[in-house]
Design a protein around this motif. Sequence first.
Motif, PDB file in Angstrom:
ATOM      1  N   GLN A 226       1.776 -53.074   6.709  1.00 14.01           N
ATOM      2  CA  GLN A 226       3.227 -53.006   6.640  1.00 14.01           C
ATOM      3  C   GLN A 226       3.672 -52.058   5.528  1.00 14.01           C
ATOM      4  N   TYR A 227       4.687 -51.248   5.834  1.00 14.38           N
ATOM      5  CA  TYR A 227       5.267 -50.303   4.876  1.00 14.38           C
ATOM      6  C   TYR A 227       6.762 -50.600   4.784  1.00 14.38           C
ATOM      7  N   SER A 228       7.164 -51.310   3.756  1.00 15.17           N
ATOM      8  CA  SER A 228       8.571 -51.684   3.616  1.00 15.17           C
ATOM      9  C   SER A 228       9.274 -50.765   2.633  1.00 15.17           C
ATOM     10  N   PHE A 229      10.567 -50.586   2.843  1.00 16.75           N
ATOM     11  CA  PHE A 229      11.399 -49.809   1.921  1.00 16.75           C
ATOM     12  C   PHE A 229      12.680 -50.583   1.667  1.00 16.75           C
ATOM     13  N   ALA A 230      13.226 -50.440   0.463  1.00 11.83           N
ATOM     14  CA  ALA A 230      14.399 -51.213   0.076  1.00 11.83           C
ATOM     15  C   ALA A 230      15.691 -50.638   0.637  1.00 11.83           C
ATOM     16  N   ASP A 231      15.788 -49.315   0.667  1.00 10.10           N
ATOM     17  CA  ASP A 231      16.971 -48.654   1.212  1.00 10.10           C
ATOM     18  C   ASP A 231      16.580 -47.239   1.633  1.00 10.10           C
ATOM     19  N   SER A 232      17.548 -46.490   2.101  1.00 11.11           N
ATOM     20  CA  SER A 232      17.259 -45.164   2.651  1.00 11.11           C
ATOM     21  C   SER A 232      16.677 -44.204   1.611  1.00 11.11           C
TER      22      SER A 232
ATOM     23  N   VAL B 227       8.152 -49.068  14.539  1.00  9.40           N
ATOM     24  CA  VAL B 227       9.362 -49.423  13.801  1.00  9.40           C
ATOM     25  C   VAL B 227      10.154 -50.414  14.652  1.00  9.40           C
ATOM     26  N   PRO B 228      10.603 -51.520  14.077  1.00 12.45           N
ATOM     27  CA  PRO B 228      11.333 -52.530  14.848  1.00 12.45           C
ATOM     28  C   PRO B 228      12.790 -52.133  15.057  1.00 12.45           C
ATOM     29  N   THR B 229      13.542 -53.023  15.660  1.00 12.11           N
ATOM     30  CA  THR B 229      14.995 -52.863  15.727  1.00 12.11           C
ATOM     31  C   THR B 229      15.529 -53.097  14.321  1.00 12.11           C
ATOM     32  N   ASP B 230      15.817 -52.041  13.623  1.00 16.40           N
ATOM     33  CA  ASP B 230      16.154 -52.080  12.204  1.00 16.40           C
ATOM     34  C   ASP B 230      17.336 -51.141  11.973  1.00 16.40           C
ATOM     35  N   ASN B 231      18.424 -51.656  11.418  1.00 15.61           N
ATOM     36  CA  ASN B 231      19.641 -50.866  11.282  1.00 15.61           C
ATOM     37  C   ASN B 231      19.491 -49.701  10.308  1.00 15.61           C
ATOM     38  N   THR B 232      18.752 -49.902   9.232  1.00 11.10           N
ATOM     39  CA  THR B 232      18.580 -48.821   8.269  1.00 11.10           C
ATOM     40  C   THR B 232      17.702 -47.724   8.847  1.00 11.10           C
ATOM     41  N   VAL B 233      16.659 -48.113   9.583  1.00 11.03           N
ATOM     42  CA  VAL B 233      15.838 -47.115  10.271  1.00 11.03           C
ATOM     43  C   VAL B 233      16.683 -46.361  11.287  1.00 11.03           C
ATOM     44  N   ALA B 234      17.495 -47.091  12.050  1.00 11.22           N
ATOM     45  CA  ALA B 234      18.309 -46.449  13.081  1.00 11.22           C
ATOM     46  C   ALA B 234      19.258 -45.415  12.492  1.00 11.22           C
ATOM     47  N   SER B 235      19.782 -45.706  11.315  1.00 16.70           N
ATOM     48  CA  SER B 235      20.714 -44.774  10.669  1.00 16.70           C
ATOM     49  C   SER B 235      20.007 -43.594  10.034  1.00 16.70           C
TER      50      SER B 235
END
Length: 352
Positions: free
Chosen positions: A224-230, A249-257
């Motif tokens: 897993q590779y997590s990030f706190a913000d963009s 990558v999952p359904t993730d709002n920050t990734v989507a943006s």
Amino acid sequence: MKKCIAMMLALALTLSMAACGGKEEPTAAPAASEAGDEKPEEASGAETEEAQEPAAEGEVYRVGVAQLVQHEALDAATQGFKDALKEALGDQVTFEEQNASNDIPTCATIINTFVADDVDLILANATPVLQAAAAGTADIPILGTSVTEYGVALQISDFGGTVGGNISGTSDLAPLDQQAAMLNELFPDAKNVGLIYCSAEANSQYQVDTVQGFLEELGYTCKQYSFADSNDLASVATMAAEESDVIYVPTDNTVASNAEIINNICEPAKIPVIAGEEGICRVCGVATLSISYYDLGVATGKMAAKILTGEADISTMPIEYAAEFTKKYNPVLCESLGVEIPSDYEAVELAE
């Protein structure tokens, strides 16, 4: 002479009061014809004929729409919601729309504004907005949409499908076992799978944990590779691309943006990405098992219409899920990375 003037003033005052009394009768008539209305009439504007017109035609419902961030999936869900409510209630519904621009504290501010305005229902589009709404009011009906797992989002142990209280809604959860199977179908010889997600989104953690279990059963090594913000995404994605054969990558709002950041790193490195939803796939993914967020919004709007008109009790309404899932692929990225796609996949519509 003074006595005569006093009598004339008294007569004028009596005639003026009689005239005012004659104007009050029409404003009382609409209230009598609406004895069945459940909501009390607001004091402001009750003295004008214009303010009485909406009540005479039927109650007007005010709906607060709170969206976490502007991106394709959430935009589609909001539009579907509004279209369904307008189709059901026409001019009897108005919307107050606010976007938090992916700032979590702003979600609470938006919800507090809706509560202060005493809206009739709140649409919470995305998990952080749902969490803010749940904390902000126990009285106004709240419908979530684009929320993956309500038990996780609301910290409900042994969640059985119905939240209860003033909350219900729709879930965008796609079958995670089938997403893992898709990765295996397209990349059977891969060994290392990196899972990129935003640690600030509880439902993203749930998805990667679940998918990781399925992938490990299929023989993959996962990290897993997590990030706190963009601001952290580029460095995290670079590390994941260096250490992985495939990325999920999952359904993730920050990734989507910020999907373009991932694509700018993974495509040159020739690392394919399996995406949790179509909007992300359109930018950085080679394939996805996706739902229609517009249809999800429509389903939520239909739920809202039943709640507002009293046809349904939100406390007993179970969470609804997407009925259909479609295998889709990104033809441009697949060609660039040399990924062969089976015939039962549909191409995503790419922006011109």
